[in-house]
Design an enzyme around this catalytic site. Structure first.
Site, mmCIF file in Angstrom:
data_model
loop_
_atom_site.group_PDB
_atom_site.id
_atom_site.type_symbol
_atom_site.label_atom_id
_atom_site.label_comp_id
_atom_site.label_asym_id
_atom_site.label_seq_id
_atom_site.Cartn_x
_atom_site.Cartn_y
_atom_site.Cartn_z
ATOM 1 N N LYS A 12 88.171 -25.454 3.580
ATOM 2 C CA LYS A 12 88.603 -26.737 3.192
ATOM 3 C C LYS A 12 89.029 -27.444 4.497
ATOM 4 O O LYS A 12 88.828 -28.726 4.736
ATOM 5 C CB LYS A 12 89.703 -26.707 2.099
ATOM 6 C CG LYS A 12 89.034 -26.326 0.989
ATOM 7 C CD LYS A 12 90.284 -26.087 -0.206
ATOM 8 C CE LYS A 12 89.677 -25.636 -1.495
ATOM 9 N NZ LYS A 12 90.690 -25.119 -2.382
ATOM 10 N N ASP A 19 89.648 -19.399 1.688
ATOM 11 C CA ASP A 19 89.265 -20.618 0.962
ATOM 12 C C ASP A 19 90.030 -21.893 1.586
ATOM 13 O O ASP A 19 89.239 -22.851 1.453
ATOM 14 C CB ASP A 19 89.896 -20.599 -0.479
ATOM 15 C CG ASP A 19 89.647 -21.583 -1.351
ATOM 16 O OD1 ASP A 19 88.478 -21.878 -1.400
ATOM 17 O OD2 ASP A 19 90.703 -22.178 -1.987
ATOM 18 N N GLY A 68 90.863 -26.213 -11.474
ATOM 19 C CA GLY A 68 90.878 -26.477 -12.969
ATOM 20 C C GLY A 68 89.410 -27.000 -13.167
ATOM 21 O O GLY A 68 88.963 -27.995 -12.565
#
Lengths: 455, 455
Positions: A313, A309, A436
């Protein structure tokens, strides 16, 4: 190609897409999905009357003849004087109504009246796609959908139609002078549509990292399509969720001529939490368990610990700076011991619990590593680095002095430091929750607003 | 109202403005001016041939009839198909060529070809105003100016004309479909023009805090003018220079419906340096002297220590959040002892040195304060706070735990923490150099780019 009035949608859904789309709600958007369970809508799939009214149909034809971005100027040209503030209408198609998509839909409902009043942006949710009863399904309405209408339709067999992501984009394009598809899934099949959408002149906003970090040829084709049609692709939330990272890099730094030298950061909320917590005397496996119990890890913790992950990025940031990198060009320090990479849990066991149990064998090794760092007044941080001077990118578990900004991260903070020619002697630093549902959805929303304002 | 061809500029410069504008180059843009000496151009003021060509004159008339923002759409409408990326032309008028303005002009020259290619923004420096031989002077050229041409003109008596800030904005408006005035001064007389410019539909970009933090009635009149004409006012650099603070607050948080609870930060590079350096055992007066020697303080250090600059930034942030505050509503802990507020240095003495000498009498008192903090594992930080729940703003010297992000600031870092409903449990934090010519100019430039892209 649109059905009208009492007509029925007749489009066939390609089989390949159907299968991939059935995985819509496996929404592993970065670490975001780790923070809340995925909500699947209930209901039964059925063919349905198209909700496009004859009036909206006229709009489709009228809009189709306009060049991109002319939507706002049309009304501006009609004004008789210079004293006016015009409105931009944008129709969005929401793909995926899980953790992020569902939250985004709620944010739209809560704020779109204010957005029109304050910013002159008229946002219409013209279409929503999800999986209903295991099949990709969509609901289109040029007048605009709210959560309530959508939720009622999901339960109503007579509403909606089989999902078709090209048709959905065409519908949005017909519903307003400006259209954007919002991919709130992590599905490869949705990623595969970006090029088509951008070539149609439909904007794309997404927290899905697959295109930004995937095959370089596809990525470049998307950029070329944007160049050609003027369609924009908002992917601020693919790095650091709602933290202003991509926009800062793209507009504030690169567009004004600043030269990045090194961009480095803690890009994983999960790994941030783990290393903010981990201290000598603790068992590393217990810290992973703690992160799992707090809902920070993927169902298989190896998905976090592998560093993939973070690698994604790093690829996105590196490409933004002009480096032509692929995932394979970015070496990664995996935190998954080699022996456990291909390991499968015993039958019946929960993968997370079984994996954490296996990790106990490696606690002593990790303890040595953290103690060595602490003895030098350093701490361990899991960082992604884009070194523009060396033209190299990497993901590593590195030691940082306790006085370094990375040492001061708390909870599940992400942090990114931009070391550039102009930001001296200190870098520009952005820090905060990098995952989130609320902040990720808001980040996608901000992308939509920025695009609408530039239409 | 424009002279053409061989004509001469005949406009008269109002006396009040002339006097105020003569102070153009006293460019106290926040702490920015503290980092480098101000460069005044040389040359002699004279009346001059207007550089506007007959063709540009036609452009003036044609553009005046167009509604705002129609510049881009005109070319878009002319396109025969949807497959095009259009260009936005924006003419800017640069007011002030000191530390920030001079740097901005150089950045334009270095990057405008790339900006056109990459972002489709054609930036033309159509006018530059400065003080020449003690008098406000401007140079207009619809074809566009670069630093070299400007510098040659400053030395050439036959070039340019008396400065007139309204005429200058009209000229820019005639030179391109979109126009922006860039106020790189700290002059009140320039601030007084914003309302006029915005009412004309001319955008404004500036690091000058006078309007943002000044009289609330004037501020609201500017906002109302923007609403009416669609003109935009970019003031990202009035808080934290090149750090993304205003844009983050406005678009990423407020526009998407997030609710700020408390925004607090270290907004002064000078005071950041002083408290990052100050430790028990040091004399506070020596730390001020150190800051002065590093070029961080204003000529009179009281201008930093009074907290007025921080108070201005707090007012700007508070207003952005919807609080109707004036400077007088924001209490400030001044670091200037009451006895020295009206003090004047002895004749012939340098104000900074004499003031630092007077401060020695207060070293014991400050030592007590820093020791009390350190004994509790705390540090002293000079912060501005906007408390949205209490609807109050203040500027205070406060104690923060050594584990707090504010304790980790280094050198002259600014830092701002956004505590909002969505960013939990950690705030969104932006940190880095909040002053300096390069980052401040780049911040103004980014405002121009954002505005041009939204035209």
């Amino acid at each position: 190609s649109f059905s009208r009035g009492g007509g029925r949608s007749t489009c066939s859904f390609p089989m390949m897409q159907t299968q991939a789309l059935a995985a819509f709600l496996v929404l592993a958007i970065g670490s975001a999905s780790a923070f809340a369970p995925v909500l699947a809508p209930s209901g039964v799939l059925s063919k349905a009357k198209s909700p496009i009214s004859p009036a909206a149909g006229t709009n489709v034809l009228a809009a189709a003849r306009l060049p991109l971005r002319a939507g706002r100027s049309m009304s501006a040209s009609a004004a008789s004087s210079l004293q006016m503030k015009d409105t931009t209408k944008i129709a969005v198609g929401l793909v995926g109504t899980g953790v992020v998509g569902g939250e985004l839909f709620k944010q739209f409902d809560a704020t779109k009246a204010k957005l029109l009043k304050d910013d002159g942006v008229e946002l219409v949710v013209a279409a929503v796609a999800t999986v209903r009863d295991g099949k990709p399904w969509m609901l289109c309405d040029a007048k605009g959908l709210d959560v309530k209408a959508y939720e009622a339709a999901v339960k109503d067999d007579s509403k909606g139609e089989d999902s078709d992501l090209k048709k959905m984009a065409e519908f949005c394009k017909g519903a307003a002078p400006n259209a954007a598809m919002l991919d709130c899934t992590a599905a490869e099949a949705v990623s595969d549509m970006y090029l088509t959408w951008l070539e149609m002149g439909v904007h794309v906003c997404t927290p899905n990292k697959k295109v930004g970090s995937g095959d370089l040829k596809r990525y470049k084709a998307c950029k070329a399509a944007m160049e050609k049609t003027g369609a924009q692709w908002g992917y601020e939330t693919t790095v650091g969720a709602g933290l202003p990272i991509i926009g800062t890099l793209k507009t504030d730094l690169l567009a004004t001529g600043d030269v990045p030298k090194k961009i480095e950061g803690i890009f994983s909320g999960t790994l941030s939490y783990i290393f903010n917590t981990y201290k000598p005397g603790m068992a590393f496996s217990e810290v992973i368990e703690d992160a799992k119990n707090k809902g920070f890890t993927e169902p298989d913790p190896r998905d976090d610990l592998s560093g993939t992950d973070v690698q994604r990025k790093v690829v996105i940031v590196a490409r933004e700076c002009g480096l032509d990198v692929e995932m394979k060009d970015v070496p990664v320090d995996s935190l998954v011991p080699a022996a456990l990479r291909d390991w499968t849990p015993p039958e019946g066991a929960k993968v997370a619990d079984a994996f954490i149990n296996e990790m106990k064998a490696f606690d002593a090794e990790k303890e040595k590593q953290i103690k060595a760092a602490m003895d030098k007044d350093m701490c361990l941080r899991y960082v992604g680095v884009v070194d523009l001077e060396a033209k190299k990118a990497s993901v590593t578990l590195a030691e940082y002095p306790n006085t370094h900004p990375f040492a001061g991260t708390q909870w599940a903070d992400n942090i990114v430091a931009f070391n550039t020619e102009r930001y001296v002697p200190q870098p520009l630093v952005v820090q905060g929750p990098g995952a989130g549902a609320a902040v990720t959805a808001a980040g996608v929303y901000a992308d939509v607003i920025r695009i609408a304002k530039s239409c």
